[in-house]
Design a protein around this motif. Structure first.
Motif, PDB file in Angstrom:
ATOM      1  N   ASP A  11      -3.181   8.218  -2.790  1.00 20.15           N
ATOM      2  CA  ASP A  11      -2.668   6.899  -2.448  1.00 20.15           C
ATOM      3  C   ASP A  11      -2.930   5.979  -3.630  1.00 20.15           C
ATOM      4  OD1 ASP A  11      -1.624   4.728  -0.980  1.00 20.15           O
ATOM      5  OD2 ASP A  11      -3.623   4.177  -0.289  1.00 20.15           O
ATOM      6  N   GLN A  12      -1.865   5.473  -4.197  1.00 14.74           N
ATOM      7  CA  GLN A  12      -1.947   4.622  -5.386  1.00 14.74           C
ATOM      8  C   GLN A  12      -2.149   3.169  -4.944  1.00 14.74           C
ATOM      9  OE1 GLN A  12       1.800   4.561  -7.426  1.00 14.74           O
ATOM     10  NE2 GLN A  12       0.837   4.325  -9.404  1.00 14.74           N
ATOM     11  N   SER A  13      -3.214   2.548  -5.417  1.00 14.44           N
ATOM     12  CA  SER A  13      -3.494   1.152  -5.069  1.00 14.44           C
ATOM     13  C   SER A  13      -2.717   0.210  -5.978  1.00 14.44           C
ATOM     14  CB  SER A  13      -4.987   0.861  -5.207  1.00 14.44           C
ATOM     15  OG  SER A  13      -5.727   1.682  -4.351  1.00 14.44           O
ATOM     16  N   SER A  14      -2.242  -0.871  -5.420  1.00 18.64           N
ATOM     17  CA  SER A  14      -1.544  -1.919  -6.176  1.00 18.64           C
ATOM     18  C   SER A  14      -0.391  -1.360  -7.005  1.00 18.64           C
ATOM     19  CB  SER A  14      -2.512  -2.678  -7.076  1.00 18.64           C
ATOM     20  OG  SER A  14      -3.563  -3.222  -6.319  1.00 18.64           O
ATOM     21  N   ALA A  15       0.348  -0.445  -6.430  1.00 20.60           N
ATOM     22  CA  ALA A  15       1.435   0.228  -7.159  1.00 20.60           C
ATOM     23  C   ALA A  15       2.470  -0.757  -7.681  1.00 20.60           C
ATOM     24  CB  ALA A  15       2.109   1.258  -6.261  1.00 20.60           C
ATOM     25  N   VAL A  66       7.070   6.616  -2.779  1.00 24.62           N
ATOM     26  CA  VAL A  66       6.807   5.346  -3.457  1.00 24.62           C
ATOM     27  C   VAL A  66       5.419   5.356  -4.115  1.00 24.62           C
ATOM     28  CG1 VAL A  66       6.893   2.831  -3.342  1.00 24.62           C
ATOM     29  CG2 VAL A  66       8.349   4.177  -1.832  1.00 24.62           C
ATOM     30  N   ASP A  67       4.342   5.109  -3.345  1.00 26.98           N
ATOM     31  CA  ASP A  67       2.999   5.079  -3.934  1.00 26.98           C
ATOM     32  C   ASP A  67       2.041   6.061  -3.259  1.00 26.98           C
ATOM     33  OD1 ASP A  67       2.829   3.725  -1.544  1.00 26.98           O
ATOM     34  OD2 ASP A  67       1.693   2.032  -2.334  1.00 26.98           O
ATOM     35  N   ASP A  68       2.613   6.990  -2.494  1.00 26.99           N
ATOM     36  CA  ASP A  68       1.837   8.041  -1.847  1.00 26.99           C
ATOM     37  C   ASP A  68       2.342   9.391  -2.333  1.00 26.99           C
ATOM     38  OD1 ASP A  68       0.291   6.318  -0.097  1.00 26.99           O
ATOM     39  OD2 ASP A  68       2.163   5.989   0.985  1.00 26.99           O
ATOM     40  N   PHE A  69       1.412  10.325  -2.501  1.00 24.79           N
ATOM     41  CA  PHE A  69       1.743  11.633  -3.059  1.00 24.79           C
ATOM     42  C   PHE A  69       1.142  12.712  -2.161  1.00 24.79           C
ATOM     43  CE2 PHE A  69       1.380   8.498  -6.298  1.00 24.79           C
ATOM     44  CZ  PHE A  69       2.291   8.812  -7.294  1.00 24.79           C
ATOM     45  N   LYS A  79       4.866 -13.085 -11.554  1.00 23.35           N
ATOM     46  CA  LYS A  79       4.986 -12.307 -12.782  1.00 23.35           C
ATOM     47  C   LYS A  79       4.829 -10.801 -12.566  1.00 23.35           C
ATOM     48  CE  LYS A  79       3.063 -16.073 -15.533  1.00 23.35           C
ATOM     49  NZ  LYS A  79       2.012 -16.440 -16.500  1.00 23.35           N
ATOM     50  N   ARG A  80       4.581 -10.399 -11.350  1.00 27.73           N
ATOM     51  CA  ARG A  80       4.337  -8.984 -11.067  1.00 27.73           C
ATOM     52  C   ARG A  80       5.539  -8.378 -10.353  1.00 27.73           C
ATOM     53  NH1 ARG A  80      -0.064  -7.295 -13.951  1.00 27.73           N
ATOM     54  NH2 ARG A  80      -1.428  -9.070 -14.178  1.00 27.73           N
ATOM     55  N   LEU A  81       5.561  -7.057 -10.306  1.00 24.40           N
ATOM     56  CA  LEU A  81       6.641  -6.348  -9.629  1.00 24.40           C
ATOM     57  C   LEU A  81       6.504  -6.581  -8.130  1.00 24.40           C
ATOM     58  CD1 LEU A  81       9.001  -4.391 -10.225  1.00 24.40           C
ATOM     59  CD2 LEU A  81       7.399  -2.522  -9.823  1.00 24.40           C
ATOM     60  N   PRO A  82       7.481  -7.232  -7.516  1.00 26.57           N
ATOM     61  CA  PRO A  82       7.353  -7.542  -6.092  1.00 26.57           C
ATOM     62  C   PRO A  82       7.799  -6.383  -5.210  1.00 26.57           C
ATOM     63  CG  PRO A  82       9.368  -8.471  -6.923  1.00 26.57           C
ATOM     64  CD  PRO A  82       8.688  -7.815  -8.102  1.00 26.57           C
ATOM     65  N   MET A  83       7.200  -6.288  -4.070  1.00 25.38           N
ATOM     66  CA  MET A  83       7.642  -5.303  -3.089  1.00 25.38           C
ATOM     67  C   MET A  83       8.866  -5.877  -2.368  1.00 25.38           C
ATOM     68  SD  MET A  83       3.970  -4.238  -1.466  1.00 25.38           S
ATOM     69  CE  MET A  83       4.698  -3.207  -0.215  1.00 25.38           C
ATOM     70  N   GLY A  84       9.649  -4.981  -1.788  1.00 21.04           N
ATOM     71  CA  GLY A  84      10.698  -5.459  -0.907  1.00 21.04           C
ATOM     72  C   GLY A  84      12.106  -5.379  -1.438  1.00 21.04           C
ATOM     73  N   HIS A  85      12.302  -4.861  -2.630  1.00 24.66           N
ATOM     74  CA  HIS A  85      13.686  -4.673  -3.070  1.00 24.66           C
ATOM     75  C   HIS A  85      13.832  -3.332  -3.776  1.00 24.66           C
ATOM     76  CE1 HIS A  85      13.135  -5.725  -7.377  1.00 24.66           C
ATOM     77  NE2 HIS A  85      12.270  -6.610  -6.939  1.00 24.66           N
ATOM     78  N   THR A  86      15.049  -2.828  -3.795  1.00 18.19           N
ATOM     79  CA  THR A  86      15.296  -1.474  -4.281  1.00 18.19           C
ATOM     80  C   THR A  86      14.955  -1.298  -5.749  1.00 18.19           C
ATOM     81  OG1 THR A  86      17.619  -2.010  -4.662  1.00 18.19           O
ATOM     82  CG2 THR A  86      17.055  -0.963  -2.564  1.00 18.19           C
TER      83      THR A  86
END
Length: 177
Positions: free
Chosen positions: A33-37, A140-143, A81-88
């Motif tokens: 599980d990747q934190s703060s992906a 996404v952020d889980d492997f 300034k960070r990559l936001p969640m919620g869009h493709t």
């Protein structure tokens, strides 16, 4: 479409697992599980304006936030300034980065057959799990590193974690159980 093709967002879930054939009765999975992906990744400055909040008067902010930088009636537009969640696009960026880390980890195990279930070829060909054949699914952020033996799953999952850690991510490892 992004990158001239329909992107694989890693959202197949159980459908990805249906691509596996297991000769025995037992399958082992090591998980990561990747934190703060998303929020760990800073986007280019030209992107910030597209992530701006509506303007507010400086006097509406807490004094500690203003810190004498703006006059009371000055209008400011906070920008994320960070990559936001919620869009493709954000999911696409995370998936491509994470699949690249998986491929780098896979290169360490040249004598093993490692199938990335997110690849279009895996969807049509499937994967028969054997001792040195593993499957990996990126959601996404889980492997998940999937195999018929504990040790190869855990060794491979730890190699993926090492690749992601080298990029600066914190990654939680869950061994096979």
């Amino acid at each position: 479409t992004l990158a001239g093709r329909d992107p694989e967002y890693g959202l197949l879930g159980a459908g990805a697992l249906s691509q596996l054939a297991v000769p025995g009765d037992i399958v082992h999975v090591s998980a990561l599980d990747q934190s703060s992906a998303f929020t760990y990744v800073e986007v280019p400055q030209w992107w910030w304006a597209f992530q701006a909040a509506p303007t507010v008067k400086a006097c509406d902010l807490l004094p500690i936030w203003r810190n004498c930088r703006w006059s009371d009636n000055e209008r400011i537009a906070p920008q994320y300034k960070r990559l936001p969640m919620g869009h493709t696009h954000a999911v696409f960026i995370c998936m491509e980065r994470n699949k690249a880390a998986v491929r780098r980890a896979s290169a360490r195990f040249a004598s093993w057959r490692i199938v990335l279930l997110n690849d279009p070829a895996a969807v049509t060909e499937g994967c028969v799990l054997q001792h040195r054949t593993l499957a990996v699914d990126v959601h996404v952020d889980d492997f998940g590193a999937i195999g018929v033996s504990v040790e190869p799953c855990e060794i491979y999952a730890l190699a993926i974690r090492e690749e992601l850690t080298a990029l600066g991510f914190a990654v939680k490892f869950t061994p096979c159980s």
